[in-house]
Design a protein around this motif. Structure first.
Motif, mmCIF file in Angstrom:
data_model
loop_
_atom_site.group_PDB
_atom_site.id
_atom_site.type_symbol
_atom_site.label_atom_id
_atom_site.label_comp_id
_atom_site.label_asym_id
_atom_site.label_seq_id
_atom_site.Cartn_x
_atom_site.Cartn_y
_atom_site.Cartn_z
ATOM 1 N N THR A 211 64.672 15.747 54.386
ATOM 2 C CA THR A 211 65.629 16.490 55.208
ATOM 3 C C THR A 211 65.777 17.916 54.717
ATOM 4 O OG1 THR A 211 67.781 16.331 56.285
ATOM 5 C CG2 THR A 211 67.726 15.879 53.903
ATOM 6 N N VAL A 212 66.681 18.650 55.333
ATOM 7 C CA VAL A 212 67.045 19.996 54.923
ATOM 8 C C VAL A 212 68.196 19.859 53.926
ATOM 9 C CG1 VAL A 212 67.949 22.216 55.686
ATOM 10 C CG2 VAL A 212 66.342 20.956 57.148
ATOM 11 N N ASP A 213 67.934 20.236 52.696
ATOM 12 C CA ASP A 213 68.934 20.112 51.629
ATOM 13 C C ASP A 213 69.919 21.275 51.730
ATOM 14 O OD1 ASP A 213 70.380 19.914 49.280
ATOM 15 O OD2 ASP A 213 68.615 19.785 47.970
ATOM 16 N N TYR A 214 71.152 20.984 52.115
ATOM 17 C CA TYR A 214 72.121 22.063 52.290
ATOM 18 C C TYR A 214 72.528 22.702 50.968
ATOM 19 C CZ TYR A 214 75.200 17.933 52.093
ATOM 20 O OH TYR A 214 75.797 16.742 51.768
ATOM 21 N N VAL A 215 72.342 22.003 49.853
ATOM 22 C CA VAL A 215 72.580 22.618 48.538
ATOM 23 C C VAL A 215 71.556 23.737 48.317
ATOM 24 C CG1 VAL A 215 72.574 22.209 46.051
ATOM 25 C CG2 VAL A 215 73.617 20.535 47.585
ATOM 26 N N HIS A 216 70.324 23.500 48.725
ATOM 27 C CA HIS A 216 69.254 24.498 48.620
ATOM 28 C C HIS A 216 69.583 25.716 49.494
ATOM 29 C CE1 HIS A 216 64.595 25.225 48.772
ATOM 30 N NE2 HIS A 216 65.253 26.292 48.422
ATOM 31 N N ILE A 217 70.037 25.480 50.715
ATOM 32 C CA ILE A 217 70.394 26.593 51.604
ATOM 33 C C ILE A 217 71.534 27.407 51.002
ATOM 34 C CG2 ILE A 217 71.362 27.218 53.845
ATOM 35 C CD1 ILE A 217 69.920 24.749 54.986
ATOM 36 N N ASN A 218 72.550 26.744 50.498
ATOM 37 C CA ASN A 218 73.681 27.433 49.873
ATOM 38 C C ASN A 218 73.214 28.298 48.703
ATOM 39 O OD1 ASN A 218 76.623 27.833 49.682
ATOM 40 N ND2 ASN A 218 76.393 26.783 47.732
ATOM 41 N N ARG A 219 72.293 27.785 47.903
ATOM 42 C CA ARG A 219 71.762 28.540 46.763
ATOM 43 C C ARG A 219 71.009 29.789 47.245
ATOM 44 N NH1 ARG A 219 69.250 24.719 44.324
ATOM 45 N NH2 ARG A 219 67.177 25.123 45.155
ATOM 46 N N ILE A 220 70.186 29.631 48.288
ATOM 47 C CA ILE A 220 69.462 30.782 48.853
ATOM 48 C C ILE A 220 70.455 31.861 49.296
ATOM 49 C CG2 ILE A 220 68.092 31.563 50.835
ATOM 50 C CD1 ILE A 220 66.570 28.854 50.642
ATOM 51 N N VAL A 221 71.481 31.459 50.024
ATOM 52 C CA VAL A 221 72.479 32.415 50.513
ATOM 53 C C VAL A 221 73.126 33.147 49.342
ATOM 54 C CG1 VAL A 221 74.740 32.636 51.636
ATOM 55 C CG2 VAL A 221 72.940 31.233 52.688
ATOM 56 N N LYS A 222 73.565 32.426 48.345
ATOM 57 C CA LYS A 222 74.252 33.062 47.218
ATOM 58 C C LYS A 222 73.323 33.997 46.445
ATOM 59 C CE LYS A 222 78.041 29.931 46.784
ATOM 60 N NZ LYS A 222 78.935 29.210 45.923
ATOM 61 N N GLU A 223 72.077 33.585 46.247
ATOM 62 C CA GLU A 223 71.125 34.438 45.529
ATOM 63 C C GLU A 223 70.813 35.713 46.309
ATOM 64 O OE1 GLU A 223 68.835 30.813 43.141
ATOM 65 O OE2 GLU A 223 67.750 31.898 44.719
ATOM 66 N N GLU A 224 70.604 35.599 47.607
ATOM 67 C CA GLU A 224 70.267 36.784 48.403
ATOM 68 C C GLU A 224 71.481 37.685 48.614
ATOM 69 O OE1 GLU A 224 67.308 37.861 48.933
ATOM 70 O OE2 GLU A 224 66.410 36.032 48.130
ATOM 71 N N MET A 225 72.659 37.114 48.722
ATOM 72 C CA MET A 225 73.857 37.933 48.858
ATOM 73 C C MET A 225 74.147 38.709 47.569
ATOM 74 S SD MET A 225 75.097 37.829 51.926
ATOM 75 C CE MET A 225 76.774 38.429 51.742
ATOM 76 N N ALA A 226 73.627 38.249 46.448
ATOM 77 C CA ALA A 226 73.828 38.937 45.168
ATOM 78 C C ALA A 226 72.938 40.167 45.025
ATOM 79 C CB ALA A 226 73.581 37.972 44.009
ATOM 80 N N VAL A 227 71.933 40.304 45.893
ATOM 81 C CA VAL A 227 71.029 41.456 45.854
ATOM 82 C C VAL A 227 71.575 42.505 46.828
ATOM 83 C CG1 VAL A 227 68.676 42.265 46.272
ATOM 84 C CG2 VAL A 227 69.060 39.967 45.329
ATOM 85 N N ARG A 228 71.957 43.647 46.305
ATOM 86 C CA ARG A 228 72.588 44.687 47.122
ATOM 87 C C ARG A 228 71.657 45.186 48.227
ATOM 88 N NH1 ARG A 228 75.895 48.550 48.456
ATOM 89 N NH2 ARG A 228 75.607 50.760 48.104
ATOM 90 N N SER A 229 72.229 45.324 49.426
ATOM 91 C CA SER A 229 71.543 45.909 50.575
ATOM 92 C C SER A 229 72.479 46.899 51.247
ATOM 93 C CB SER A 229 71.170 44.833 51.602
ATOM 94 O OG SER A 229 70.196 43.965 51.112
ATOM 95 N N LYS A 230 71.916 47.889 51.890
ATOM 96 C CA LYS A 230 72.736 48.812 52.667
ATOM 97 C C LYS A 230 73.196 48.151 53.962
ATOM 98 C CE LYS A 230 70.435 52.938 50.949
ATOM 99 N NZ LYS A 230 69.466 53.981 51.300
ATOM 100 N N LEU A 231 72.294 47.374 54.578
ATOM 101 C CA LEU A 231 72.572 46.796 55.892
ATOM 102 C C LEU A 231 72.668 45.280 55.838
ATOM 103 C CD1 LEU A 231 70.098 48.896 58.062
ATOM 104 C CD2 LEU A 231 72.523 49.337 57.636
ATOM 105 N N LEU A 232 73.591 44.728 56.616
ATOM 106 C CA LEU A 232 73.714 43.274 56.715
ATOM 107 C C LEU A 232 72.456 42.656 57.312
ATOM 108 C CD1 LEU A 232 77.415 42.916 57.937
ATOM 109 C CD2 LEU A 232 76.518 42.875 55.599
ATOM 110 N N GLU A 233 71.794 43.390 58.198
ATOM 111 C CA GLU A 233 70.549 42.908 58.791
ATOM 112 C C GLU A 233 69.495 42.623 57.727
ATOM 113 O OE1 GLU A 233 72.432 45.474 59.714
ATOM 114 O OE2 GLU A 233 72.088 46.013 61.819
ATOM 115 N N HIS A 234 69.460 43.469 56.723
ATOM 116 C CA HIS A 234 68.461 43.329 55.661
ATOM 117 C C HIS A 234 68.694 42.066 54.840
ATOM 118 C CE1 HIS A 234 66.404 44.519 51.831
ATOM 119 N NE2 HIS A 234 65.471 44.780 52.714
#
Length: 118
Positions: free
Chosen positions: A50-73
């Protein structure tokens, strides 16, 4: 087919075009939907099918920790990783919202939503 949703992932991050946003940060909300064939996991009762929602949550948190100028990025980076790392994902939608954005008015949040298909 089926859809797995993670709603209202709350993150503090430092996105934005203003220098101050990179220093002060802001509250964000992220919502994710992933469409995949969930029939194998419905039969097997196995996380590997299946799709592991713990994995998705980790991806979101890791990518949100990388600064971007735009939300689209940042949204595109999240989508790219979901499709790269979760082989049964057929498409994903991500909504990223900045809470109380510094835009000179009383605005609850600004949001962008993007979808990427395999």
């Amino acid at each position: 087919m089926g859809v797995i949703r993670l709603k209202n992932i709350q993150v503090y991050a430092y996105h934005g075009c203003l220098v101050e946003e990179g220093k002060i940060g802001s509250d964000y909300r992220v919502d994710v939907e992933v469409k995949a064939d969930l029939q194998p996991s419905a039969k097997s009762d196995s996380l590997k099918d299946t799709v592991d929602y713990v994995h998705i949550n980790r991806i979101v948190k890791e990518e949100m920790a990388v600064r971007s100028k735009l939300l689209e990025h940042v949204a595109r980076r999240i989508l790219d990783r979901i499709l790269e790392e979760i082989s049964i994902a057929e498409w994903a939608t991500v909504e990223v919202s900045k809470i109380n954005p510094p835009i000179g008015g009383n605005v609850e949040r600004v949001s962008i939503e993007m979808t990427l298909k395999r």
